[in-house]
Each structure stands twice: as structure tokens, then as C-alpha cells.
Design a protein around this motif. Structure first.
Motif, PDB file in Angstrom:
ATOM      1  N   ASP A  90      -0.930  -5.130   7.023  1.00  0.00           N
ATOM      2  CA  ASP A  90       0.315  -4.900   6.304  1.00  0.00           C
ATOM      3  C   ASP A  90       0.530  -5.962   5.240  1.00  0.00           C
ATOM      4  O   ASP A  90       1.174  -5.704   4.219  1.00  0.00           O
ATOM      5  N   TYR A  91       0.016  -7.163   5.491  1.00  0.00           N
ATOM      6  CA  TYR A  91       0.129  -8.245   4.518  1.00  0.00           C
ATOM      7  C   TYR A  91      -0.924  -9.301   4.816  1.00  0.00           C
ATOM      8  O   TYR A  91      -1.427  -9.407   5.937  1.00  0.00           O
ATOM      9  N   ASP A 121      -0.986 -11.677  -0.479  1.00  0.00           N
ATOM     10  CA  ASP A 121       0.325 -11.108  -0.767  1.00  0.00           C
ATOM     11  C   ASP A 121       1.430 -12.163  -0.693  1.00  0.00           C
ATOM     12  O   ASP A 121       2.436 -12.068  -1.403  1.00  0.00           O
ATOM     13  N   PHE A 149       6.779  -6.088   4.081  1.00  0.00           N
ATOM     14  CA  PHE A 149       5.510  -5.459   3.738  1.00  0.00           C
ATOM     15  C   PHE A 149       5.144  -4.343   4.703  1.00  0.00           C
ATOM     16  O   PHE A 149       5.442  -4.412   5.904  1.00  0.00           O
ATOM     17  N   ARG A 190       0.412  -3.469   2.788  1.00  0.00           N
ATOM     18  CA  ARG A 190       0.258  -4.311   1.618  1.00  0.00           C
ATOM     19  C   ARG A 190       1.103  -3.861   0.428  1.00  0.00           C
ATOM     20  O   ARG A 190       0.845  -4.247  -0.712  1.00  0.00           O
TER      21      ARG A 190
END
Length: 277
Positions: free
Chosen positions: A104-105, A153, A255, A258
């Protein structure tokens, strides 16, 4: 919305607790999201004493994160993250590892200047062997390069170089501003990391001085405790939320796969519950 995107477990060999214990602490605190962001494995056994192996990631950590995402989906959103080191020469390997996983990040960190692990207490004496102003300039340049690498990120503990209380004797504003410009240009966000309050410097990362520049440049912020124990989750978030309100216009970055979005930050609200384990 309140999140803690920076957590570690015993797999990094310098923390305590497992993934589920961190998630349960986040539920107890009433967080909306908790991020699992163990230190990335590195090639050629690099810094293996401070991180899990590739085998451990796939056999243990990734499975544990998937398990808690499903188990607690009706109580908290669990995000799959990773803290990845920026170390020149390893970018291709790190990029490949990131691309083959559904994060996700990705948190970007600078922990090394050359072979010197400058944030390790084992090597703190090396500050006395170097020109502190040159150390700061080199550090912020490494952060700048990490921002333009396209790997990350979130930029972690932006001024980590101050961890043991060493301060420059000359103005290094130009170097830190160049790093901030790179972060802005590459649409990254910076975490307010409360772990500095637990370290010798006794100060949040980044400093108030830097947060003022972040606000001027309209760089987005997010939150992380850099927890190395389940009890560290949400550490000093009362103060961190106040900083978000002052320097981030009351908004934090969150997030998913991403993709970054911004939401209004909320205050810490403790919810007394029995441990769900």
C-alpha cells in the motif's frame, strides 16, 4: 482519521512483538488504520543483523500481514507497507522487491552514509571523528537522492541525523531545502515520526524549524510512531496531531495500493476493549 504507518516487529531483530500484537494495540487506541512496515530484506546479507531475510518475509511476515488484514477487517484497516533503505547500488534490487509485492505504501529511509550506520549506538563515536557540518550536508543530499529515486511514497524521520543530539555548527538550510524541493517535485509526503522523543535528541522528526518550511512548501504529511514494541503504537500522537493541525492544515496522507489521498486528521481516542487475540 488517525493512522500509524510506521511499525516494526521482532523479525527486524531489534524490536519486540508480532504483527497481531501491534494491530491489537492500534484497535485499543481507536486508530482507523495501522500500517505494517518492517525493514526490507536487502541483497548480499547487507545489514542482516537489523532486518529479516527474504525467506522470512515470504514465509512469515507477508503471511502474518495478510492474516491480520482479514481477521480484523471489521475493526481496523491494516495496510501492507515496507520500510526500504536508500543505499546507492541496491536500487535495482529494492525496486524489484517492491514491484513483486502488493504494498500500500513504501517508506524511504536513509540509515547509512557510505558504510557508516550513523543512527546505530554502536557507531555513535564516529560523529566525533567527522566534521558534523559535512555529515549533515551528506545526509540531506542522500535524502534528496532518495526522493528522486522513484522508489518511495513516504520519507521517514527526515532529520534522523540529529538522533544522538549532534547539531551542525553552520547553517545547512540550503542542503535541507534541496531535499525538500526533491520531495515536493516527486509528490512524496513526509512522516511526523514521534520516535525521536524516545531517543537521546528528545525531539520529533522533523524539527519545528523544518516543519515550518514543509508548510511553506505545501508538502503533505503523515504519521508514524516507528514503534519497536506494541506499546509504542500511537506514541505521543496527541502532540503529533497538534503538529499536523499546525503544519499540515489538519490533513494527513493515507495510502492504498500506493495511491495517496488526504483526509482530515482526528484526535487520539482510547477505546477500552479486551485484547482481541
Amino acid at each position: 482519521m488517525l493512522v500509524d504507518y510506521h511499525t516494526h516487529t521482532s523479525l527486524c531483530k531489534h524490536a519486540q512483538g508480532n504483527v497481531e500484537e501491534y494491530v491489537c494495540k492500534a484497535i485499543e487506541l481507536g486508530l482507523d488504520e495501522i500500517g505494517c512496515s518492517e525493514h526490507i530484506p536487502m541483497p548480499d546479507r547487507f545489514d542482516e543483523e537489523h532486518r529479516m531475510t527474504v525467506e522470512q518475509y515470504y514465509s512469515t511476515y507477508a503471511h502474518a500481514v495478510s492474516s491480520v488484514i482479514e481477521k480484523y477487517e471489521d475493526r481496523i484497516r491494516v495496510r501492507r507497507g515496507i520500510e526500504a533503505d536508500f543505499f546507492p547500488g541496491t536500487e535495482k534490487w529494492v525496486r524489484g522487491f517492491i514491484e513483486e509485492n502488493d504494498f500500500d505504501y513504501v517508506i524511504g529511509s536513509v540509515h547509512f552514509l557510505g558504510e557508516w550506520g550513523f543512527d546505530s549506538a554502536v557507531f555513535v563515536h564516529k560523529y566525533d571523528e567527522r566534521n558534523i557540518n559535512e555529515v549533515y550536508v551528506a545526509y540531506f543530499d542522500a535524502v534528496r537522492r532518495s526522493a528522486v529515486s522513484g522508489l518511495f511514497d513516504i520519507i521517514a524521520h527526515f532529520d534522523l541525523v540529529k538522533k544522538f543530539g549532534h547539531r551542525p555548527t553552520k547553517d545547512v538550510t540550503d542542503s535541507l531545502v534541496e531535499a525538500l524541493k526533491a520531495i515536493k517535485a516527486n509528490d512524496l509526503c513526509i512522516e511526523i515520526n514521534t520516535s525521536g522523543l524516545r531517543k537521546p535528541v528528545k525531539e520529533v522528526y522533523p524539527s519545528l524549524q523544518i516543519l515550518r518550511k514543509i508548510k511553506e512548501m505545501r508538502i503533505p504529511l503523515t504519521l508514524g510512531s516507528d514503534a519497536h514494541d506494541p506499546q509504542d503504537v500511537g506514541y505521543a500522537f496527541e502532540a503529533a496531531v497538534e503538529l499536523i493541525e499546525e503544519f499540515g492544515n489538519g490533513r494527513i496522507s493515507i495510502f492504498e495500493r500506493r495511491r495517496r489521498s488526504e483526509v482530515a486528521v482526528s484526535r487520539l481516542r482510547s477505546i477500552p476493549v479486551e485484547s482481541p487475540i
